[in-house]
Design a protein around this motif. Structure first.
Motif, PDB file in Angstrom:
ATOM      1  N   PRO A 138      63.428  48.448  35.560  1.00 53.78           N
ATOM      2  CA  PRO A 138      64.548  48.040  36.421  1.00 53.78           C
ATOM      3  C   PRO A 138      65.785  47.667  35.601  1.00 53.78           C
ATOM      4  CG  PRO A 138      62.516  46.969  37.106  1.00 53.78           C
ATOM      5  CD  PRO A 138      62.225  47.665  35.799  1.00 53.78           C
ATOM      6  N   GLY A 139      66.944  48.149  36.050  1.00 56.29           N
ATOM      7  CA  GLY A 139      68.196  47.832  35.380  1.00 56.29           C
ATOM      8  C   GLY A 139      68.477  48.676  34.149  1.00 56.29           C
ATOM      9  N   LYS A 140      67.613  49.689  33.883  1.00 53.96           N
ATOM     10  CA  LYS A 140      67.790  50.538  32.696  1.00 53.96           C
ATOM     11  C   LYS A 140      67.766  52.010  33.106  1.00 53.96           C
ATOM     12  CE  LYS A 140      67.127  47.262  29.431  1.00 53.96           C
ATOM     13  NZ  LYS A 140      68.011  46.962  28.359  1.00 53.96           N
ATOM     14  N   SER A 141      68.513  52.824  32.371  1.00 54.21           N
ATOM     15  CA  SER A 141      68.427  54.273  32.520  1.00 54.21           C
ATOM     16  C   SER A 141      67.824  54.827  31.234  1.00 54.21           C
ATOM     17  CB  SER A 141      69.808  54.882  32.763  1.00 54.21           C
ATOM     18  OG  SER A 141      70.607  54.757  31.606  1.00 54.21           O
ATOM     19  N   ALA A 142      67.178  55.979  31.343  1.00 53.79           N
ATOM     20  CA  ALA A 142      66.495  56.571  30.193  1.00 53.79           C
ATOM     21  C   ALA A 142      67.157  57.884  29.808  1.00 53.79           C
ATOM     22  CB  ALA A 142      65.027  56.802  30.524  1.00 53.79           C
ATOM     23  N   ASP A 143      67.437  58.062  28.523  1.00 60.22           N
ATOM     24  CA  ASP A 143      67.939  59.324  27.996  1.00 60.22           C
ATOM     25  C   ASP A 143      66.913  59.853  27.011  1.00 60.22           C
ATOM     26  OD1 ASP A 143      70.256  59.169  29.458  1.00 60.22           O
ATOM     27  OD2 ASP A 143      71.548  58.646  27.775  1.00 60.22           O
ATOM     28  N   LEU A 144      66.649  61.153  27.105  1.00 61.92           N
ATOM     29  CA  LEU A 144      65.657  61.789  26.246  1.00 61.92           C
ATOM     30  C   LEU A 144      66.315  62.264  24.949  1.00 61.92           C
ATOM     31  CD1 LEU A 144      62.709  62.722  25.996  1.00 61.92           C
ATOM     32  CD2 LEU A 144      63.374  64.839  27.160  1.00 61.92           C
ATOM     33  N   PHE A 145      65.626  62.009  23.820  1.00 62.54           N
ATOM     34  CA  PHE A 145      66.109  62.396  22.498  1.00 62.54           C
ATOM     35  C   PHE A 145      65.022  63.147  21.744  1.00 62.54           C
ATOM     36  CE2 PHE A 145      68.906  59.019  23.716  1.00 62.54           C
ATOM     37  CZ  PHE A 145      70.121  59.323  23.137  1.00 62.54           C
ATOM     38  N   TYR A 205      62.371  58.460  24.389  1.00 62.92           N
ATOM     39  CA  TYR A 205      63.413  57.955  25.271  1.00 62.92           C
ATOM     40  C   TYR A 205      64.098  56.741  24.656  1.00 62.92           C
ATOM     41  CZ  TYR A 205      61.946  60.944  29.106  1.00 62.92           C
ATOM     42  OH  TYR A 205      61.684  62.024  29.897  1.00 62.92           O
ATOM     43  N   LYS A 206      65.377  56.643  24.927  1.00 57.37           N
ATOM     44  CA  LYS A 206      66.137  55.422  24.644  1.00 57.37           C
ATOM     45  C   LYS A 206      66.572  54.892  25.999  1.00 57.37           C
ATOM     46  CE  LYS A 206      68.087  56.331  20.083  1.00 57.37           C
ATOM     47  NZ  LYS A 206      69.324  56.344  19.297  1.00 57.37           N
ATOM     48  N   TYR A 207      66.504  53.560  26.134  1.00 56.63           N
ATOM     49  CA  TYR A 207      66.816  52.938  27.408  1.00 56.63           C
ATOM     50  C   TYR A 207      68.133  52.167  27.299  1.00 56.63           C
ATOM     51  CZ  TYR A 207      62.105  54.345  28.449  1.00 56.63           C
ATOM     52  OH  TYR A 207      60.987  55.104  28.648  1.00 56.63           O
ATOM     53  N   PHE A 208      68.969  52.353  28.298  1.00 57.41           N
ATOM     54  CA  PHE A 208      70.293  51.743  28.310  1.00 57.41           C
ATOM     55  C   PHE A 208      70.471  50.929  29.583  1.00 57.41           C
ATOM     56  CE2 PHE A 208      70.477  55.695  25.922  1.00 57.41           C
ATOM     57  CZ  PHE A 208      71.062  55.295  24.738  1.00 57.41           C
ATOM     58  N   ASP A 209      71.228  49.830  29.470  1.00 54.12           N
ATOM     59  CA  ASP A 209      71.509  49.004  30.640  1.00 54.12           C
ATOM     60  C   ASP A 209      72.340  49.798  31.640  1.00 54.12           C
ATOM     61  OD1 ASP A 209      70.209  46.745  29.649  1.00 54.12           O
ATOM     62  OD2 ASP A 209      71.999  46.037  28.616  1.00 54.12           O
ATOM     63  N   ILE A 210      71.993  49.637  32.907  1.00 51.77           N
ATOM     64  CA  ILE A 210      72.760  50.264  33.981  1.00 51.77           C
ATOM     65  C   ILE A 210      73.822  49.278  34.425  1.00 51.77           C
ATOM     66  CG2 ILE A 210      72.686  51.093  36.361  1.00 51.77           C
ATOM     67  CD1 ILE A 210      69.800  51.921  35.870  1.00 51.77           C
ATOM     68  N   GLU A 211      75.043  49.756  34.517  1.00 53.07           N
ATOM     69  CA  GLU A 211      76.119  48.901  35.017  1.00 53.07           C
ATOM     70  C   GLU A 211      76.003  48.887  36.534  1.00 53.07           C
ATOM     71  OE1 GLU A 211      80.920  48.815  34.878  1.00 53.07           O
ATOM     72  OE2 GLU A 211      79.861  49.421  33.069  1.00 53.07           O
TER      73      GLU A 211
END
Length: 135
Positions: free
Chosen positions: A50-57, A67-73
């Motif tokens: 929850p509150g994170k988006s995942a980008d595949l690397f 995956y790296k997880y980033f905070d969702i605004e």
């Protein structure tokens, strides 16, 4: 299940590439397009945080996907919700202020009592000294 083609993009990190797009029919791609990515049998699933988006690397050295997880605004709240949130915060501050004012009043009262006791002690001491000088 067939192969999946992953288009690679620069991630501004040494030996790390970001996955820019997926193509599920790589046999339709040209030789030039195939030079822009990698073929894999499957793509790992991202964790649902929850509150994170995942980008595949893709790590070029280890040839691993991760995956790296980033905070969702979060989207801005409505003016009505902002007013409710501010009212809630204001009520909490008012309650805290009342508690602090009571503690301050109790402290002032205790300090006044201490001052009074000190003045009585000084008066008694002065009386004792005065009586000894008379003798």
């Amino acid at each position: 299940m067939g192969k999946i083609f992953l288009f690679l993009q620069d991630a501004n990190e040494p030996n790390i590439q970001r996955i820019g797009a997926y193509h599920y029919a790589p046999e339709l791609l040209t030789e030039e397009e195939l030079k822009l990515g990698i073929l894999v049998d499957e793509v790992p699933q991202a964790e649902n945080i929850p509150g994170k988006s995942a980008d595949l690397f893709y790590n070029i050295d280890t040839q691993e996907l991760f995956y790296k997880y980033f905070d969702i605004e979060l989207p801005p709240t409505s003016p009505e919700q902002q007013i409710k949130d501010l009212q809630k915060e204001l009520n909490a501050v008012k309650t805290e202020n009342k508690t602090l004012m009571l503690a301050l009043a109790e402290s002032a009262e205790a300090q006044q009592q201490d001052n009074l006791e000190n003045q009585l002690a000084i008066a008694e001491l002065a009386e004792l000294i005065a009586n000894k000088e008379v003798l």
